[in-house]
Design a protein around this motif. Structure first.
Motif, PDB file in Angstrom:
ATOM      1  N   LEU A  70       7.648 -12.230  30.032  1.00  0.00           N
ATOM      2  CA  LEU A  70       6.276 -12.271  30.510  1.00  0.00           C
ATOM      3  C   LEU A  70       5.982 -11.062  31.384  1.00  0.00           C
ATOM      4  O   LEU A  70       6.883 -10.382  31.873  1.00  0.00           O
ATOM      5  CB  LEU A  70       6.030 -13.559  31.307  1.00  0.00           C
TER       6      LEU A  70
ATOM      7  N   TRP B 238       3.849  -9.763  34.904  1.00  0.00           N
ATOM      8  CA  TRP B 238       3.428 -10.368  36.174  1.00  0.00           C
ATOM      9  C   TRP B 238       1.980 -10.829  36.106  1.00  0.00           C
ATOM     10  O   TRP B 238       1.606 -11.835  36.715  1.00  0.00           O
ATOM     11  CB  TRP B 238       3.648  -9.375  37.317  1.00  0.00           C
TER      12      TRP B 238
ATOM     13  N   ASP C  34       0.670 -12.279  33.714  1.00  0.00           N
ATOM     14  CA  ASP C  34       0.653 -13.579  33.042  1.00  0.00           C
ATOM     15  C   ASP C  34       0.819 -14.737  34.020  1.00  0.00           C
ATOM     16  O   ASP C  34       0.589 -15.894  33.666  1.00  0.00           O
ATOM     17  CB  ASP C  34       1.786 -13.659  32.011  1.00  0.00           C
ATOM     18  N   LEU C  35       1.251 -14.444  35.257  1.00  0.00           N
ATOM     19  CA  LEU C  35       1.537 -15.494  36.227  1.00  0.00           C
ATOM     20  C   LEU C  35       0.341 -15.840  37.101  1.00  0.00           C
ATOM     21  O   LEU C  35       0.458 -16.649  38.021  1.00  0.00           O
ATOM     22  CB  LEU C  35       2.709 -15.070  37.131  1.00  0.00           C
TER      23      LEU C  35
ATOM     24  N   LEU D 293       0.933 -20.687  32.932  1.00  0.00           N
ATOM     25  CA  LEU D 293       1.905 -19.848  32.240  1.00  0.00           C
ATOM     26  C   LEU D 293       1.651 -19.879  30.733  1.00  0.00           C
ATOM     27  O   LEU D 293       1.408 -20.947  30.164  1.00  0.00           O
ATOM     28  CB  LEU D 293       3.323 -20.338  32.526  1.00  0.00           C
TER      29      LEU D 293
ATOM     30  N   ASN E  43      11.600 -25.141  31.454  1.00  0.00           N
ATOM     31  CA  ASN E  43      11.056 -23.955  30.816  1.00  0.00           C
ATOM     32  C   ASN E  43      11.532 -22.715  31.567  1.00  0.00           C
ATOM     33  O   ASN E  43      11.642 -22.717  32.794  1.00  0.00           O
ATOM     34  CB  ASN E  43       9.530 -24.001  30.817  1.00  0.00           C
TER      35      ASN E  43
ATOM     36  N   PHE F 168      11.662 -18.133  31.558  1.00  0.00           N
ATOM     37  CA  PHE F 168      11.053 -16.907  31.068  1.00  0.00           C
ATOM     38  C   PHE F 168      11.688 -15.720  31.780  1.00  0.00           C
ATOM     39  O   PHE F 168      12.233 -15.842  32.884  1.00  0.00           O
ATOM     40  CB  PHE F 168       9.541 -16.907  31.284  1.00  0.00           C
TER      41      PHE F 168
ATOM     42  N   ALA G 153      12.217 -22.631  35.535  1.00  0.00           N
ATOM     43  CA  ALA G 153      11.255 -23.472  36.241  1.00  0.00           C
ATOM     44  C   ALA G 153      11.792 -24.872  36.491  1.00  0.00           C
ATOM     45  O   ALA G 153      11.175 -25.644  37.237  1.00  0.00           O
ATOM     46  CB  ALA G 153       9.947 -23.552  35.446  1.00  0.00           C
TER      47      ALA G 153
ATOM     48  N   ARG H 257       4.034 -18.023  44.244  1.00  0.00           N
ATOM     49  CA  ARG H 257       2.628 -17.632  44.152  1.00  0.00           C
ATOM     50  C   ARG H 257       1.861 -18.261  45.305  1.00  0.00           C
ATOM     51  O   ARG H 257       1.760 -19.477  45.395  1.00  0.00           O
ATOM     52  CB  ARG H 257       2.058 -18.071  42.792  1.00  0.00           C
TER      53      ARG H 257
ATOM     54  N   LEU I 216       7.232 -20.923  41.040  1.00  0.00           N
ATOM     55  CA  LEU I 216       7.163 -20.925  39.579  1.00  0.00           C
ATOM     56  C   LEU I 216       8.534 -21.018  38.940  1.00  0.00           C
ATOM     57  O   LEU I 216       8.635 -21.281  37.745  1.00  0.00           O
ATOM     58  CB  LEU I 216       6.440 -19.667  39.093  1.00  0.00           C
TER      59      LEU I 216
END
Length: 217
Positions: free
Chosen positions: A100, A102, A104-105, A109, A126, A128, A155, A168, A207
């Motif tokens: 991914l 950044w 995309d965050l 997601l 999950n 990534f 995650a 985040r 995340l």
């Protein structure tokens, strides 16, 4: 079924799980898991498939033995999701996760990325990959995450003090930092001392936890 036992043992070891914690993830009793790990009972292939689904690892690529997460599921024409995975495949399975950006965050997601990377790591949830885009986590000595590498973020692992996390804060871009606790308050600390340590504000989201570091872009 020796490969199933080896698979469970490896999963337990990868995630530092007690036997009762592994049992909880599989949706069964600790005694039942103990029988499997000792080899005194053998599950059917249907049961193995059911337990893989419990772990989120049900999607095996038929030719190269790649386990697909829900997050990276591709077309039914490529992956044999209708057929239960071979128990023998579990021993050699690799795992493929999206890379991914950044950007995309910033919201929910995405379910996939433009590219994917393989790893032998068995995820707890999950997962990534993310490219490290600055030197905030590049330390002069000790633990360091240099700019340009890929980090694998899981995650499904609980964020705890001492772990490297992707966090985040409300209204701010996601960052990669070490989670610490001081005076009962959680804080996000860079490994590069030129960057400031900041307080985890109300509404701060974790995340995922960094579990692997991979190559130079």
């Amino acid at each position: 079924m020796e490969n199933w036992i080896e698979f469970l043992s490896r999963y337990q070891r990868e995630h530092n799980l007690k036997q009762h914690q592994l049992a909880e993830r599989l949706g069964m009793t600790q005694g039942g898991v103990g029988h499997w790990l000792r080899g005194t009972r053998r599950p059917t292939l249907a049961t193995v498939n059911e337990k893989l689904e419990k772990l989120g690892l049900a999607y095996l690529e038929a030719r190269v033995m790649v386990v697909e997460r829900d997050m990276t599921r591709e077309s039914r024409g490529v992956y044999a999701v209708e057929r239960p995975p071979s128990v023998n495949a579990l021993r050699h399975a690799s795992f493929r996760f999206p890379v991914l950006r950044w950007a995309d965050l910033q919201g929910a997601l995405p379910h996939t990325g433009d590219t994917q990377e393989l790893t032998g790591y068995m995820p707890a949830g999950n997962a990534f990959w993310l490219p490290v885009e600055n030197d905030a986590m590049n330390a002069a000595s000790g633990r360091s995450v240099p700019q340009g590498v890929l980090v694998l973020v899981d995650a499904g692992i609980e964020a705890a003090p001492g772990r490297l996390v992707v966090a985040r804060q409300p209204g701010k871009p996601a960052v990669l930092r070490e989670l610490i606790e001081e005076g009962g308050q959680q804080m996000l600390r860079p490994l590069n001392t030129l960057y400031p340590t900041v307080l985890c504000e109300e509404g701060c989201e974790f995340l995922g936890v960094v579990v692997r570091m991979h190559g130079v872009l």
